[in-house]
Structure formats: C-alpha cells, structure tokens
Design an enzyme around this catalytic site. Sequence first.
Site, PDB file in Angstrom:
ATOM      1  N   ALA A   8       0.846  -1.210   0.000  1.00  0.00           N
ATOM      2  CA  ALA A   8       0.000   0.000   0.000  1.00  0.00           C
ATOM      3  C   ALA A   8       0.871   1.246   0.000  1.00  0.00           C
ATOM      4  CB  ALA A   8      -0.929  -0.019   1.213  1.00  0.00           C
ATOM      5  N   ASP A  32      -1.042  -4.640   3.177  1.00  0.00           N
ATOM      6  CA  ASP A  32       0.332  -4.221   3.494  1.00  0.00           C
ATOM      7  C   ASP A  32       0.660  -4.752   4.884  1.00  0.00           C
ATOM      8  OD1 ASP A  32       2.185  -1.706   2.174  1.00  0.00           O
ATOM      9  OD2 ASP A  32       2.689  -2.315   4.233  1.00  0.00           O
ATOM     10  N   ARG A  87      18.026  -1.222 -10.159  1.00  0.00           N
ATOM     11  CA  ARG A  87      16.913  -2.090  -9.735  1.00  0.00           C
ATOM     12  C   ARG A  87      17.462  -3.387  -9.162  1.00  0.00           C
ATOM     13  NH1 ARG A  87      15.114   0.207 -14.651  1.00  0.00           N
ATOM     14  NH2 ARG A  87      13.317   1.576 -14.392  1.00  0.00           N
ATOM     15  N   VAL A 117       4.929  -6.094 -10.042  1.00  0.00           N
ATOM     16  CA  VAL A 117       5.414  -4.728 -10.268  1.00  0.00           C
ATOM     17  C   VAL A 117       6.740  -4.506  -9.515  1.00  0.00           C
ATOM     18  CG1 VAL A 117       4.865  -2.269  -9.994  1.00  0.00           C
ATOM     19  CG2 VAL A 117       3.046  -3.860 -10.586  1.00  0.00           C
ATOM     20  N   HIS A 174      13.518  -5.076 -17.722  1.00  0.00           N
ATOM     21  CA  HIS A 174      13.223  -3.747 -17.191  1.00  0.00           C
ATOM     22  C   HIS A 174      14.475  -3.223 -16.502  1.00  0.00           C
ATOM     23  CE1 HIS A 174      10.797  -0.487 -15.894  1.00  0.00           C
ATOM     24  NE2 HIS A 174      10.715  -0.848 -14.638  1.00  0.00           N
TER      25      HIS A 174
HETATM   26  N1  APR Z   1       3.853  -7.653   2.571  1.00  0.00           N
HETATM   27  C1  APR Z   1       3.093  -6.619   2.199  1.00  0.00           C
HETATM   28  N2  APR Z   1       3.581  -5.384   1.993  1.00  0.00           N
HETATM   29  C2  APR Z   1       4.889  -5.211   2.155  1.00  0.00           C
HETATM   30  C3  APR Z   1       5.751  -6.269   2.524  1.00  0.00           C
HETATM   31  C4  APR Z   1       5.172  -7.540   2.746  1.00  0.00           C
HETATM   32  N3  APR Z   1       5.911  -8.602   3.099  1.00  0.00           N
HETATM   33  N4  APR Z   1       7.017  -5.778   2.616  1.00  0.00           N
HETATM   34  C5  APR Z   1       6.951  -4.468   2.292  1.00  0.00           C
HETATM   35  N5  APR Z   1       5.664  -4.128   2.017  1.00  0.00           N
HETATM   36  C6  APR Z   1       5.113  -2.817   1.683  1.00  0.00           C
HETATM   37  C7  APR Z   1       5.754  -1.681   2.493  1.00  0.00           C
HETATM   38  O1  APR Z   1       5.224  -1.667   3.812  1.00  0.00           O
HETATM   39  C8  APR Z   1       5.341  -0.474   1.670  1.00  0.00           C
HETATM   40  O2  APR Z   1       4.116   0.091   2.109  1.00  0.00           O
HETATM   41  O3  APR Z   1       5.416  -2.449   0.339  1.00  0.00           O
HETATM   42  C9  APR Z   1       5.184  -1.042   0.248  1.00  0.00           C
HETATM   43  C10 APR Z   1       6.164  -0.440  -0.746  1.00  0.00           C
HETATM   44  O4  APR Z   1       5.826   0.891  -0.900  1.00  0.00           O
HETATM   45  P1  APR Z   1       6.891   2.039  -1.197  1.00  0.00           P
HETATM   46  O5  APR Z   1       8.011   1.944  -0.231  1.00  0.00           O
HETATM   47  O6  APR Z   1       6.142   3.327  -1.292  1.00  0.00           O
HETATM   48  O7  APR Z   1       7.488   1.641  -2.621  1.00  0.00           O
HETATM   49  P2  APR Z   1       6.810   1.897  -4.054  1.00  0.00           P
HETATM   50  O8  APR Z   1       7.300   3.182  -4.600  1.00  0.00           O
HETATM   51  O9  APR Z   1       5.358   1.650  -3.973  1.00  0.00           O
HETATM   52  O10 APR Z   1       7.514   0.749  -4.917  1.00  0.00           O
HETATM   53  C11 APR Z   1       7.203  -0.605  -4.673  1.00  0.00           C
HETATM   54  O11 APR Z   1       7.412  -1.239  -6.963  1.00  0.00           O
HETATM   55  O12 APR Z   1       8.069  -0.022  -8.810  1.00  0.00           O
HETATM   56  C12 APR Z   1       8.467  -0.945  -7.836  1.00  0.00           C
HETATM   57  O13 APR Z   1      10.854  -0.579  -7.575  1.00  0.00           O
HETATM   58  C13 APR Z   1       9.586  -0.421  -6.966  1.00  0.00           C
HETATM   59  O14 APR Z   1      10.110  -2.494  -5.874  1.00  0.00           O
HETATM   60  C14 APR Z   1       9.435  -1.264  -5.737  1.00  0.00           C
HETATM   61  C15 APR Z   1       7.927  -1.498  -5.665  1.00  0.00           C
END
Ligand code: APR
Length: 307
Positions: A8, A32, A87, A117, A174
């Site tokens: 999320a 999340d 990445r 993603v 990618h």
């Molecule tokens: N289960 C569920 N959610 C998780 C878990 C898990 N085991 N581990 C981490 N998360 C959640 C984090 O708590 C966080 O809210 O994944 C979310 C990632 O969000 P952001 O840090 O805002 O990252 P974001 O910019 O959304 O990118 C997510 O997508 O484009 C790709 O490279 C990017 O790998 C990255 C991913």
Amino acid sequence: MKITVVGAGHVGATTAQRIAEKELANQVVLVDILEGIPQGKALDQWESAPVEGFDTRVIGTNGYEEAAGSDVTVITAGIARKPGMSRDDLLATNAKIVKTVTESVAKHSPNTILVLVSNPLDVMCYVALKTSGFDSKRVVGMAGILDTARYRSFLAMELNVSVRDIQAIVMGGHGDSMVPLPRYTTVAGVPLEQWMDQATIDRIVDRTRNGGAEIVKHLKTGSAYYAPSAAATEMVEAIVRDHRRVLPCAAWLTGEYGLSDVYVGVPVILGRNGVEKVVEISLSGDEKAALKESADHVKGTMEKLSL
Ligand code: APR
C-alpha cells in the site's frame, strides 16, 4: 470481480485508486504489513467514491483473508530505489518479500492472475512463478508498458504532437538493457525516421533507458509511481475486461525469440486468462542480439537468487 493490490505504498495505493476509479472490480483489497496504512488509505479512497462517482469498494487489511478468491492480484510490495541504486540492488530484499507475499496470495486465491510490479521486475516474476507453482500464463510482469509510455511521452514532447498518435514498443528486461525499437515506432502510422534524425532518436532512446533513474534523481526518497500505476492498471483492465490487448509485458519464454526459462519483456496478447499468447515479431540481427543480451542479464540476476 475482485482485485487485490499487495503493497500500500506509492505504487500500490495509486494502482488501487486507479482501479477503483475505473470500476474494474466490485472490490479492491489493499494489503500491506504496515498496521493502519492499508486501512487508512483504503478508507480515504473509498471516501472519494461519492465525489468521483465510483462504486468499487476499497478495503485495507494486513491479512489475506479479505483478499481470498481474488481474480487478479497486483504485487507491488518491496523496497524502492534511492538515488544511485540500480533495480538489481533491490534483489535480495525484494525476493524475500515477493516470496512471502506470493505464498499467502497463492494460498488464499489459488486461481488468481499475478501481475508483478516489484523490482527487479523480471526476476521477481520468476520468484512468483516458482513460489506459486501457477501456470506461467498467470504470472506476468509490468515493465514494457511503462518503458513504452516513457518513450512515447518523450517523443510527443520532442515532436509537439499528441501522445495518442505515437505507437511504439519497448522489449527486453526492465533495466538499462531494455530494447526500445525505433524501427517499429510510428507517429500516426508514419515511421519515426521520417519525423526525426537518428541523433534525436538515439537521445530519446537513451533517456527512455534511464527514465526510471531520472525520476529517482528528482524524488530522492523513492521511485516513480504515477506512470507505473497507470501501466499496471492498463494490464488489469485488459485482463478483467478480456480485451486481448497487445501489450509489452514481462512473460515467461519457452523458446520464443530463441530464449527459454527467462522472464523478459515481449509483446503479448493479454486477456482473461492472463498471457493468452506471446507474440513473435520479426527482429533484425542487432535487435535480436540486444534482446538476447537483455535476457542474459536477467538470467545472471536470477542466478544470484537463493530461494
Ligand atoms: N507484505 C506486504 N507489503 C509489504 C511487505 C510484505 N511482506 N514488505 C513491504 N511491504 C510494503 C511496504 O510496507 C510499503 O508500504 O510495500 C510497500 C512499498 O511501498 P513504497 O516503499 O512506497 O514503494 P513503491 O514506490 O510503492 O515501490 C514498490 O514497486 O516499482 C516498484 O521498484 C519499486 O520495488 C518497488 C515497488
């Protein structure tokens, strides 16, 4: 129709919002590990429904029970890049996260289609494929639409024409080794080389390759999410509406393009069953070599995995 978005954060929450605003499902479940974040964001999104006029119910949770029986699951969980990171630097951390998430998703939604993603994208698709045991048609990655969108947006800026009239395709992994295909780029059906010289094309191709890093450099604290979420939503839409769109996606190859046992960006027909077909377009010797090099890079990263 029920769609789950895991993660999320920036990409996940924006994807959930776009899916809801397009009413692609009756219910969107945002999952999340952070307590309160999916609940708060989902409620906030649902409270925008009366203004935006959509009936898709968005709910947030830390578990997978509410997500059970999802038709499509978008996995965005994981860490994002910071300036100076590639990445691939996310590999170890995100592989563990994607594995854990996929185990839970597969248990509660055994018939779901997984749209990956999290980065490094192509390798995370492989992690999800191995962990879920799903048919590879049901495990597909979002990268090519984003890379193509960046390429199209730069071309539109350069030519000062509508992005809608630019048709293009970007193949490959990618990452820096992605393979934009100027030969298959047209503006209103007219080949790109009639619109600009080779030096300009090369400059735009280079900017496309580094498109993600350009955003990271601006943001400093994270990576892109508006264009990535739009691209993921386009895939979800093609699946749930069975559009059979021809879109560049990360797909598991079994001999197509002379490549096997690797996820790499190729044109696919995307429909209700996921990857309905990998489309094989004809490539020149150089394009084929670039695609092979990109796939070799993905394989090299796959070898660093310990699942
Ligand atoms: N289960 C569920 N959610 C998780 C878990 C898990 N085991 N581990 C981490 N998360 C959640 C984090 O708590 C966080 O809210 O994944 C979310 C990632 O969000 P952001 O840090 O805002 O990252 P974001 O910019 O959304 O990118 C997510 O997508 O484009 C790709 O490279 C990017 O790998 C990255 C991913």
